[in-house]
Enzyme design. Structure first.
Site, PDB file in Angstrom:
ATOM      1  N   MET A  35       0.849  -1.200   0.000  1.00  0.00           N
ATOM      2  CA  MET A  35       0.000   0.000   0.000  1.00  0.00           C
ATOM      3  C   MET A  35       0.881   1.246   0.000  1.00  0.00           C
ATOM      4  SD  MET A  35      -3.414  -0.889   2.080  1.00  0.00           S
ATOM      5  CE  MET A  35      -2.782  -0.589   3.704  1.00  0.00           C
ATOM      6  N   LEU A  38       6.638   2.918   1.579  1.00  0.00           N
ATOM      7  CA  LEU A  38       7.554   1.774   1.659  1.00  0.00           C
ATOM      8  C   LEU A  38       8.725   2.047   2.594  1.00  0.00           C
ATOM      9  CD1 LEU A  38       7.648   0.782  -2.124  1.00  0.00           C
ATOM     10  CD2 LEU A  38       6.030   0.067  -0.357  1.00  0.00           C
ATOM     11  N   GLY A  41      11.297  -2.892   5.436  1.00  0.00           N
ATOM     12  CA  GLY A  41      10.567  -4.173   5.443  1.00  0.00           C
ATOM     13  C   GLY A  41      10.103  -4.523   4.026  1.00  0.00           C
ATOM     14  N   HIS A  42       9.535  -3.520   3.326  1.00  0.00           N
ATOM     15  CA  HIS A  42       9.126  -3.749   1.928  1.00  0.00           C
ATOM     16  C   HIS A  42      10.352  -4.031   1.056  1.00  0.00           C
ATOM     17  CE1 HIS A  42       5.790  -1.073   3.412  1.00  0.00           C
ATOM     18  NE2 HIS A  42       5.084  -2.073   2.886  1.00  0.00           N
TER      19      HIS A  42
END
Ligand code: PAF
Length: 287
Positions: A35, A38, A41-42
């Protein structure tokens, strides 16, 4: 290795065209649904997809269907420029950023429900949230048709629901779980961390500390979920700013609460710090 520059498309037709072209070149397709907003983690999801697959698609879509509160949807961080840069440097080939009307041209009438897995944890507090997640993820799977899709372990309930949806509906996608990325003080990375004040940010690692303390508690031979839970809630209770929502020990597959720890167990918690909701979990492997 990466063959092309990262490009961005907003229409379903363009994604299909690009994926079809990659398939014709016998490239495996990796997919990271997001979503936006970012963070590292992304990045780890995209990098893992890059390692495994020859063509990597990232979607950025703030899905209205999964927000149970309008204010949460409105204030969800939107940082497209930075997101696009991160996608490029992490190795994405294609970024799909549809407008709402592209994914929901008419009012959605068909939904994906996984009721047994939504009864507990976040599902009990966010009515309709996982229905919105499962529905948009299936739509995105149908559009991108990836070989593999990557999800963070941080959203453990989302991951379990998507795995079950894929299994029950025979969706030809391998779901790959990627470990949670943490700040040096243990706070799990989340787009919502941006909303924390300086003071709240200092308090926020109390959640991961309580989760890791629960694992230690089990390792010291405590088997009663109630005792482990009460001691975690007591430690969180030392901070008047924290409003715990839940702290549970559940079966990692069914997400049903356990009373006695026998084998592997998922320990998951959610709390509020002001108007920001944080979630986190750790998996105790049973050894
Ligand atoms: O985890 C997320 O960011 C979202 O729930 C997802 C999987 C992209 C669906 O909107």
């Amino acid at each position: 290795l990466k063959q092309t520059e990262t490009s961005v498309v907003a229409s379903i037709a363009h994604v299909r065209e690009r994926v079809k072209d990659a398939r014709q070149k016998a490239r495996s397709i990796g997919f990271v649904p997001t979503m936006g907003a970012l963070h590292a983690g992304h990045r780890s999801l995209i990098e893992k997809a890059r390692q495994d697959c020859r063509f990597v698609v990232v979607s950025i879509f703030v899905n209205p269907l999964q927000f149970d509160r309008k204010d949460d949807l409105e204030r969800y961080p939107r940082t497209f420029e930075e997101d696009f840069t991160l996608c490029g440097s992490a190795g994405a080939d294609l970024v799909f950023t549809p407008f709402s009307a592209e994914l929901y041209p008419a009012e959605q009438a068909a939904f994906v429900d996984v009721p047994t897995l939504t009864e507990h944890l976040c599902g009990a507090f966010r009515p309709g949230h996982f229905r919105g997640v499962a529905t948009v993820v299936l739509k995105l799977f149908q559009i991108v048709q990836p070989d593999r899709a990557y999800f963070g372990q941080k959203d453990a309930q989302q991951l379990a629901i998507i795995r079950r949806m894929v299994q029950d509906l025979n969706v030809p996608v391998d779901v790959v779980a990627v470990p949670t990325v943490r700040e040096s003080d243990g706070l799990a990375l989340s787009s919502r961390n941006k909303h924390l004040s300086t003071e709240q940010r200092q308090i926020a690692p109390a959640l991961s500390r309580a989760l890791f303390a629960a694992v230690e508690h089990i390792k010291r031979d405590e088997r009663s979920a109630r005792v482990i839970r009460d001691s975690a809630l007591e430690s969180l209770g030392r901070y008047p700013e924290i409003k715990p929502e839940y702290f549970e020990l559940v079966d990692p597959q069914t997400l049903a609460p356990v009373e006695q720890v026998g084998g592997a167990v998922l320990i998951a918690g959610a709390l509020w710090l002001g108007s920001t909701r944080l979630i986190d979990n750790v998996l105790y492997s049973g050894q």
